[in-house]
Design a protein around this motif. Structure first.
Motif: not given
Length: 315
Positions: A72-82
């Motif tokens: 992956a060239d871009l990874v987006v973390l879209a899980v709850p903060v903790l």
């Protein structure tokens, strides 16, 4: 003013870890703008994974973050903060050199603190926060227009090397291609600003709806039947994802408590004005607050996001 750049494919492969409202909206918006190629999704929920496959907006759906971020060239973390540190810890060994990792969390200082040590050499961490949302959640909730004319705040790390600066600028261009307005900010200042504009309002909404539900003199049926516009607005906010907001308050507790203390003092002053019939003080406050509302409308930030989510949500 909304800006949608015609840039072509910016990231040949994008991975999204966590596919709720924001994660799925990033996918829809990026595909609509034509700025990504293949899309991989990692989600811990078997129900979510099955639904994502049914909806067909990802090329790969997996429970394993490492599998999703491979190449992956871009990874987006879209899980709850903790949950972000755990998700990135699983994904980190598979990140390729040159990849950019960002997130969509509403808290930035705590996120940068836990994610930075997990980033491999040659990978660029650029924390971010799209200020957009509805009360809906899950893979069905996303839609491409969510970020149109909304603000995205990026809080880049304190690095001045050219590869990092180029990665940060590319992420700016990515969000602009999705129709967003982009600003850069220090992470601690971001957390204080959002404590005022988002976190405290949510805390108030959760509390006032809970108070109404607990009143013995007022039945729940009456609360639902006679809800005026103001209370209905509170219930919409209070319907937001409980896990996400629990994490936000715990991760941004210092800024929230600071603003909450100031709010409590102002509330006590307002209580005294009502008690002693000080109408001039009430009028002055209400006049100032109306001017703020008009400023928000003039800035184009009054769009009812809940209507977008309701209109685009799969039944």
């Amino acid at each position: 003013m909304s800006r949608n750049l015609k840039t072509g494919v910016m990231y040949p492969r994008m991975a999204v870890i966590g596919c709720g409202l924001i994660g799925s909206s990033v996918i829809h918006a990026a595909r609509a703008a034509g700025v990504v190629g293949d899309v991989a999704v990692a989600d811990a929920s078997a129900e979510h994974r099955a639904r994502i496959q049914e909806l067909g907006y990802a090329d790969l759906v997996t429970a394993d973050p490492a599998e999703a971020v491979k190449d992956a060239d871009l990874v987006v973390l879209a899980v709850p903060v903790l949950a972000m540190s755990g998700a990135l810890a699983q994904a980190a060994p598979a990140l390729k050199p040159g990849a950019t990792v960002t997130d969509v969390g509403s808290v930035k200082s705590a996120v940068a603190e836990v994610l930075t040590p997990l980033i491999p050499d040659g990978v660029f961490l650029v924390p971010g926060h799209p200020i957009a949302g509805t009360e809906y959640s899950g893979p069905d909730a996303g839609f491409a227009e969510l970020f149109q004319n909304r603000w995205v705040i990026l809080t880049p790390l304190s690095r001045e090397d050219d590869p990092y600066l180029e990665a940060a600028q590319q992420l700016v261009d990515f969000w602009r291609a999705l129709g967003a307005n982009v600003d850069r900010m220090d992470d601690k200042h971001h957390d204080l600003v959002l404590a005022v504009t988002s976190h405290l309002p949510h805390l108030i909404a959760y509390n006032i709806v809970g108070t109404a539900a607990d009143l013995e003199e007022v039945t729940q049926a009456e609360v639902m039947k006679y809800s005026a516009g103001g209370f209905r607005d509170f219930t919409r906010i209070a319907a937001s994802d409980p896990t996400m907001w629990r994490d936000i308050f715990l991760a941004n507790k210092d800024a929230v408590l600071e603003i909450l203390g100031r709010f409590t003092e102002d509330l006590q002053a307002l209580s005294r004005a009502i008690r002693w019939g000080e109408g001039d003080k009430l009028f002055e406050l209400f006049t100032r607050t109306r001017a703020i509302r008009r400023g928000i409308v003039a800035a184009g930030q009054e769009t009812p996001e809940a209507n977008f989510g309701r209109d685009h949500r799969t039944p």
